[in-house]
Scaffold this active site. Sequence first.
Site, short mmCIF file in Angstrom:
data_model
loop_
_atom_site.label_atom_id
_atom_site.label_comp_id
_atom_site.label_asym_id
_atom_site.label_seq_id
_atom_site.Cartn_x
_atom_site.Cartn_y
_atom_site.Cartn_z
N HIS B 127 20.93 -21.93 27.11
CA HIS B 127 19.73 -21.89 27.97
C HIS B 127 18.46 -22.19 27.15
CE1 HIS B 127 17.02 -20.21 31.16
NE2 HIS B 127 16.29 -19.84 30.10
N GLU B 128 18.28 -21.48 26.02
CA GLU B 128 17.04 -21.65 25.25
C GLU B 128 16.95 -23.05 24.64
OE1 GLU B 128 15.92 -17.94 26.49
OE2 GLU B 128 14.73 -19.54 25.56
N HIS B 131 15.12 -25.24 26.85
CA HIS B 131 13.64 -25.15 26.70
C HIS B 131 13.18 -25.97 25.49
CE1 HIS B 131 13.12 -22.30 29.86
NE2 HIS B 131 13.64 -21.27 29.24
N HIS B 137 12.48 -23.56 33.87
CA HIS B 137 13.48 -22.80 34.59
C HIS B 137 13.84 -23.52 35.90
CE1 HIS B 137 12.43 -18.87 32.33
NE2 HIS B 137 13.43 -19.52 31.76
#
Lengths: 136, 200
Positions: B127-128, B131, B137
């Site tokens: 997930h990170e 980013h 998101h």
Amino acid sequence: GFYPNSSAIPLELIRNATGNLWNSFLNFTGCHVGETYDGLYKLKQYFQHFGYIPETLSGNFTDDFDDILKNAVEMYQRNFRLNVTGVLDELTLKHVMIPRCGNPDVVNGTSTMHSGRRTYEVSFSGRSQRFHAVKR
Amino acid sequence: YSLFPGEPRWPSNRRDLTYAFDPRNKLTEEVKTVFSRAFARWAQVTPLTFTRVQSFRTSDIFIGFYAGEHGDGEPFDGPLRTLAHAFSPPTGHFHLDAEENWIISSEGGDGVLSVTEAIDLESVAVHEIGHLLGLGHSSVEGSIMYPTITTGMRKVELTTNDVEGVQYLYGENPNLNGSVVPPPSTQQRDTGESGAASRI
């Protein structure tokens, strides 16, 4: 700490992980605009941290369920496809409690989670004219 | 999927990225391998490459585990709640909460929610990294870029929503022969074996 699986985690670490502050938000189930609830300022701090309440507002909040909080709750419910009521229902608060990424969902007051839009720049050759089209 | 304002991305002359770990964390090889797996998932669908290097000061991406306040004004908060955060390109900072109970096995723990206080590290890493590459998101619950992750749950496969977003920024992996098709972003994906906890 790092563990090959959850059963390898020492019990005392498990114990002190259960005191999740966010669990206490469940006490606000049913709360709605116009009322004052003890400790509600903590939930406002949560929503400000993830972008639902503007940073420009100072962080020392009251316990009043005001329009700012109602707007934040509605945006949160819209982002997570929950019933958009502005009321702190149980489903919304159970979602708030889930561990998550620290990055905000809302940047500069604009929720980006629902954008899903992409802007195409289409140029028709020879006419050097640009059109914007939006894919929905 | 969503992007950071201004749609920042790694410039075209910086697509072979390096990453390093804060030496103060003294991480084991097993922990570092979890991140290698996570980076490989994004490399598979983009022209980007990720190489681990020793020098924490000169790498493109800086990974560290910290407790509480750690210098960026976004203090971590102990077990559960906020798990990690990462900065948009080309900043490259990736911080994780050192006080979490991180599950590092490639299976992500036993999948049963007997212990709800455990977090699958690879799931958070994937997930990170999204980013770090420029994704915001997503409101699609099954996607990797969905902001929350149910404890004890493992969610590491990129969905079409995630792939569409990262390929909007960087294009496809020229070596991808299409044999790998990401699963659709559906709500069922997040149920896992036990399923109950994530069906709120």
